[in-house]
Design an enzyme around this catalytic site. Structure first.
Site, mmCIF file in Angstrom:
data_model
loop_
_atom_site.group_PDB
_atom_site.id
_atom_site.type_symbol
_atom_site.label_atom_id
_atom_site.label_comp_id
_atom_site.label_asym_id
_atom_site.label_seq_id
_atom_site.Cartn_x
_atom_site.Cartn_y
_atom_site.Cartn_z
ATOM 1 N N CYS A 109 -11.383 25.413 9.545
ATOM 2 C CA CYS A 109 -12.530 26.295 9.286
ATOM 3 C C CYS A 109 -13.641 26.021 10.307
ATOM 4 O O CYS A 109 -13.454 26.208 11.498
ATOM 5 C CB CYS A 109 -12.994 26.145 7.846
ATOM 6 S SG CYS A 109 -14.085 27.466 7.300
ATOM 7 N N HIS B 76 -8.027 27.486 4.946
ATOM 8 C CA HIS B 76 -8.043 26.113 4.449
ATOM 9 C C HIS B 76 -6.659 25.708 3.964
ATOM 10 O O HIS B 76 -6.311 26.001 2.830
ATOM 11 C CB HIS B 76 -9.051 25.980 3.300
ATOM 12 C CG HIS B 76 -10.472 26.031 3.750
ATOM 13 N ND1 HIS B 76 -11.166 24.906 4.100
ATOM 14 C CD2 HIS B 76 -11.307 27.071 3.938
ATOM 15 C CE1 HIS B 76 -12.388 25.241 4.474
ATOM 16 N NE2 HIS B 76 -12.501 26.556 4.392
ATOM 17 N N GLU C 3 -5.748 22.856 3.007
ATOM 18 C CA GLU C 3 -5.914 21.925 1.869
ATOM 19 C C GLU C 3 -6.253 22.653 0.587
ATOM 20 O O GLU C 3 -6.307 22.055 -0.478
ATOM 21 C CB GLU C 3 -6.975 20.871 2.218
ATOM 22 C CG GLU C 3 -8.426 21.295 2.076
ATOM 23 C CD GLU C 3 -8.938 22.204 3.204
ATOM 24 O OE1 GLU C 3 -8.130 22.664 4.026
ATOM 25 O OE2 GLU C 3 -10.164 22.464 3.227
#
Lengths: 260, 207
Positions: free
Chosen positions: B80, B185, B187
């Site tokens: 990001c 993202h 994660e």
């Protein structure tokens, strides 16, 4: 294509024991029923491909206490999807506390109305994507929707669409709209107000309050023009799960994520 | 060991948790000295570009990262804002100088049509460009979680690794040699995101 989002909402109250939070459902912000451990429930939602999760501490503002961080830290250790935490957030330190413990976004409600500058300061410090302004509203005696704060206990006289627009101007990145009148009733979303708010802003709108059938989600997207629909009661009693609901939403021709 | 650059902004916990979940050893590093011994680097980031660069400079990360990434060729993943920081400059709230590893500018996304809200928040289809080890073993129609208002515009089309459509083409990932970046993202993208992190971990020990 960007998918519409389905967001289980985990409403919590402080347990009678220690610092733990307990998952609850409510009806019109009242009639509290204890369900269990919010993080266990959240893990089930992850297995069922929920798109995001919202955790709300229902009492923090009313009891005027600090936000609890224990549950969000535990959630972030095992959940790999966006997590929003809210309830009792009054300061930038509260934002920082929740973000550092694993929240991706922080929702503010009472404090945003009482101190709108907090929206701007949080936006400057953490970016718009972190700042979710939650708006609870109900219809007053003359049939107009008005914003209520402190868990639905204090009226503000604000119009939800006008307040949403102002919140966007101040730096909010997302609106989480909840109809108090529909909360926990399973009668369907307030599509009219959802639409009015969605039309008033250019940031994403999450609508909630009243989902009882899979078609209520579809209506929220198609008629309400919401970007996401959030539901608590609907998913809490396990008769319905995000996976089944998702298939039905897709069958209505709405872009939604299917696989994890 | 994976060194996660802590520039005081963003969801470091979530990034570390995700790497630990897939069985990799990850360490949050508050100063350049702590990065010693890392065979992989991660530059996460949530927030504003200007603050991010200010913090990187303030904590003396800029020269250290240059040396490790450009000098020694250690693989790095920017996530990001972390990916955006790799560009030459950003126009988020003024003009800011970035790390300059990518010949690129960070500009606001301007989707055509009012139905496209900004920030671009949510799960979007991603199209991969070319061959990228990060995207191995993923379904043909992957979906990842985005949350951003700005994106990286590469001047060299060879650096573009993936795109998504949001009222126009948005840069979803970049790759230039040992430099990897995702606008989305991983994660926060459940199984498909964890797969990307796993693929990145496999890049370790190859330099």
């Amino acid at each position: 294509m960007l998918k519409k989002r389905l967001i289980p909402k985990l409403q919590m109250k402080k347990s009678r024991f220690g610092n733990r939070m307990v998952l609850v459902t409510t009806v019109r912000f009242d009639e509290v029923m204890e369900i269990g451990d919010p993080v266990s429930q959240a893990k089930i939602y992850q297995a069922q491909a929920a798109d995001e999760l919202v955790f709300l501490d229902l009492d923090a503002s009313v009891e005027n206490r600090e936000p609890v961080t224990d549950y969000i830290r535990r959630a972030a250790e095992e959940l790999f999807m966006p997590l929003t935490a809210g309830g009792g957030v009054k300061t930038l330190d509260h934002f920082r506390m929740l973000l550092e413990n694993g929240a991706d976004k922080v929702s503010i409600n009472t404090a945003a109305v009482e101190n709108p500058e907090l929206i701007t300061r949080a936006y400057e410090a953490f970016g718009a994507q972190c700042v979710v302004v939650a708006i609870d509203y109900r219809q007053d005696a003359d049939g107009r929707e008005k914003v209520w704060i402190r868990g639905g206990r204090t009226g503000t006289g604000l119009d939800p669409a006008e307040w949403a627009e102002k919140a966007e101007r101040l730096g909010a990145g997302e609106i989480l709209l909840t109809s108090i009148d529909r909360d926990g009733t399973r009668e369907g979303l307030d599509l009219e107000t959802t639409r009015r708010v969605a039309d008033a802003v250019t940031i994403p709108v999450i609508t909630s309050g009243g989902c009882g059938l899979a078609c209520h989600f579809s209506e929220g997207f198609l008629t309400g023009k919401a970007d996401a629909v959030s539901a608590g009661t609907y998913f809490c009693f396990k008769d319905e799960n995000p996976m089944q609901t998702r298939s039905q939403i897709r069958n209505a021709g709405i872009p939604i994520r299917i696989q994890t | 060991m994976i060194g996660i650059v802590d520039h005081g902004m963003g969801n470091l916990m979530s990034v570390r948790n995700a790497f630990e979940y897939i069985g990799a050893e990850a360490k949050v590093c508050r100063e350049p000295g702590e990065l010693a011994g890392a065979d992989l680097l991660v530059l996460p980031g949530v927030g504003a570009f200007g603050d991010c660069m200010r913090n990187l400079r303030h904590r003396n990360f800029v020269a250290a990262l240059d040396e490790m990434v450009i000098g020694s060729g250690i693989p790095i993943l920017g996530i990001c804002l972390g990916m955006q920081a790799m560009a030459k400059r950003s126009f988020e709230g003024g003009e800011h100088e970035g790390l300059g590893w990518l010949d690129a500018d960070v500009v606001r996304i301007r989707p055509a049509g009012r139905e496209y809200r900004v920030p671009h928040i949510g799960w979007n289809d991603v199209t991969f460009e070319g061959n990228n080890p990060l995207f191995a073993d993923l379904p043909a129609d992957p979906v990842f979680y985005f949350v951003h208002s700005y994106h990286v515009q590469c001047r060299n089309s060879g650096d573009l690794a993936a795109t998504c459509d949001y009222g126009g083409t948005v840069t979803a990932a970049v790759r230039k040699g040992n430099i990897f970046g995702t606008q989305f993202h991983p994660e926060k993208s459940q199984d498909q995101g964890l797969r990307i992190l796993e693929n990145f971990v496999r890049q370790g020990g190859q330099c």
